[in-house]
Design an enzyme around this catalytic site. Sequence first.
Site, PDB file in Angstrom:
ATOM      1  N   TYR A 287     -50.888   3.675  25.997  1.00  0.00           N
ATOM      2  CA  TYR A 287     -52.377   3.326  26.332  1.00  0.00           C
ATOM      3  C   TYR A 287     -52.717   3.930  27.459  1.00  0.00           C
ATOM      4  CZ  TYR A 287     -52.086   0.524  22.256  1.00  0.00           C
ATOM      5  OH  TYR A 287     -51.826   0.003  20.919  1.00  0.00           O
TER       6      TYR A 287
ATOM      7  N   HIS B 200     -62.756   8.500  24.072  1.00  0.00           N
ATOM      8  CA  HIS B 200     -61.662   8.235  24.761  1.00  0.00           C
ATOM      9  C   HIS B 200     -60.300   9.209  24.524  1.00  0.00           C
ATOM     10  CE1 HIS B 200     -61.122   6.541  28.595  1.00  0.00           C
ATOM     11  NE2 HIS B 200     -60.442   5.325  28.384  1.00  0.00           N
TER      12      HIS B 200
ATOM     13  N   ASN C  81     -54.871   3.259  30.134  1.00  0.00           N
ATOM     14  CA  ASN C  81     -54.717   2.890  31.609  1.00  0.00           C
ATOM     15  C   ASN C  81     -53.148   2.773  32.273  1.00  0.00           C
ATOM     16  OD1 ASN C  81     -57.520   2.339  31.165  1.00  0.00           O
ATOM     17  ND2 ASN C  81     -57.339   0.268  31.273  1.00  0.00           N
TER      18      ASN C  81
ATOM     19  N   TYR D 177     -58.310   4.087  17.589  1.00  0.00           N
ATOM     20  CA  TYR D 177     -58.894   4.914  18.246  1.00  0.00           C
ATOM     21  C   TYR D 177     -58.939   6.436  17.922  1.00  0.00           C
ATOM     22  CZ  TYR D 177     -57.519   0.874  21.101  1.00  0.00           C
ATOM     23  OH  TYR D 177     -57.357  -0.622  21.708  1.00  0.00           O
TER      24      TYR D 177
END
Length: 212
Positions: free
Chosen positions: A78, A35, A80, A30
């Site tokens: 993470y 994000h 969420n 990532y």
Amino acid sequence: MFNRLSRRCFCTLAPRPWLFVGLGNPGDKYKGTRHNVGFEMIDAFAESQGIPMSTAHSKAIFGFVGEVPVFLAKPQTYMNLSGESTGPLAAYYKLPLNQFHDDMTLPCGVLRLHDKGGHGCHKGLKSVIYHFRGNREFPRLRIGIGSPPGQMDPKAFLLQKFNLTARQRIDEALQEGVDALKLLLFKGLAESAKRFNKEQKYKHLRVQNLPV
């Protein structure tokens, strides 16, 4: 160093402590994605202060600024589930929270500093608000990443890396964000937000129609 600290160290004579939290996803997969600009803001601030981001605690990675007590966190839960780290951490140390997150409603590289607000369908921010028992009154630095082109899936857009032009804008924005955070620590939220948002308003008008 962080593990030797306790809540008792924050007496009334000490400078007001802050918790700076950048939202993102852990792992090399990532890095460099839209994000993860919250993580990048934490890293940029840590580098500007010479803080090694190496101590793990409460599902996050930490550093500590000397003169003004500031904890820097990159939740490792993470995106969420960001609140699973942020909520308990802020509650235990009784720290006012300031949070950095990506925002698809702002042009790429444009920032905004606000004293409160909703989650705007940002799942990481939604998790934090949930673990704060619905409390939305904490400052947040929104980092514009632009919006998905055409009919592109927003999820795919968020996990896509920046092209060269967008990367340059984000790098510039990170340095502007670092300056804003320094101003926040020494001048307070109201004054720093007023000055910073005025500058970013003009930047918004300048770049909103430029391609990335």
